[in-house]
Design an enzyme around this catalytic site. Sequence first.
Site, PDB file in Angstrom:
ATOM      1  N   ASP A   1      47.557  74.169  26.132  1.00 59.80           N
ATOM      2  CA  ASP A   1      47.590  73.913  24.871  1.00 59.80           C
ATOM      3  C   ASP A   1      47.153  75.164  24.090  1.00 59.80           C
ATOM      4  OD1 ASP A   1      47.129  73.382  22.180  1.00 59.80           O
ATOM      5  OD2 ASP A   1      45.786  71.700  22.476  1.00 59.80           O
TER       6      ASP A   1
ATOM      7  N   HIS B   1      49.589  70.036  22.859  1.00 58.57           N
ATOM      8  CA  HIS B   1      48.671  69.987  21.876  1.00 58.57           C
ATOM      9  C   HIS B   1      48.832  68.613  20.979  1.00 58.57           C
ATOM     10  CE1 HIS B   1      45.793  71.313  18.836  1.00 58.57           C
ATOM     11  NE2 HIS B   1      46.912  71.068  17.835  1.00 58.57           N
TER      12      HIS B   1
ATOM     13  N   SER C   1      42.129  69.454  16.464  1.00 63.85           N
ATOM     14  CA  SER C   1      42.780  70.924  15.792  1.00 63.85           C
ATOM     15  C   SER C   1      42.087  71.540  14.913  1.00 63.85           C
ATOM     16  CB  SER C   1      44.249  70.222  15.556  1.00 63.85           C
ATOM     17  OG  SER C   1      45.122  71.468  15.427  1.00 63.85           O
TER      18      SER C   1
END
Length: 232
Positions: free
Chosen positions: A192, A204, A125
């Site tokens: 995602d 995610h 991320s």
Amino acid sequence: MYVQGTSRAMRAVAVVAAAVALATTTAASTLITAPTAAAADDCPDVEVVFARGTDEPPGIGVVGQALVDSLKPLVKGKSIRSYAVKYPASYDFLGVADGANDASAHAQATAKSCPKTKIVLGGYSQGAAVMDVVTTSPITGLGFKAPLPAAMADHISAVAVFGNPSARLGQPLTTLSALYGPKTADMCNTNDPICSLGKDFTSHVRYPQSGLVKKAAQWIADNHLNAKPTST
């Protein structure tokens, strides 16, 4: 290897903007002094330098730990160590620069003190955005002060990023870096919204369960950690 599987989305866009700005801003290059790495007799065969995702507690995070755990049985008895990139991982996404500085400086220090250690860079991320900056920014800018010398490509064996915000813009790390793209696993889970135009935020936060972490680990081990040098 780029794999896209079969109010927070806006924050993802902010991550993308910060990462892209850092990666493309031009400025005069400067040098920094890297911290001292481990003594030569303490050098692992493999070191995973991993940047955790937004709002995770300090450490390598859930995805980083899953990557290390997946790699261990695949590296055929080699020692493996992890390093948690030091950065805020907060919703102030300009902190990406802090993570990029720390990751780059640590990797350079490791290469100097442990030249035979194979380094694997990784991030999840916002941490993936950290590694985007490290591997694509040859110059300083917007707080990034530790560009990787080209020679570091000989020490960084592979890169693994998960839920990478730049992929949402159609620019996975595999396409952004001539040096590191071919040795990168850029993994995007199905729908995602951080790395694709999907709308399933649950995807995610389920990278370990998706099988993509194990897939990346297998690819890295087979192609970059266990592969025999090509004879000439």
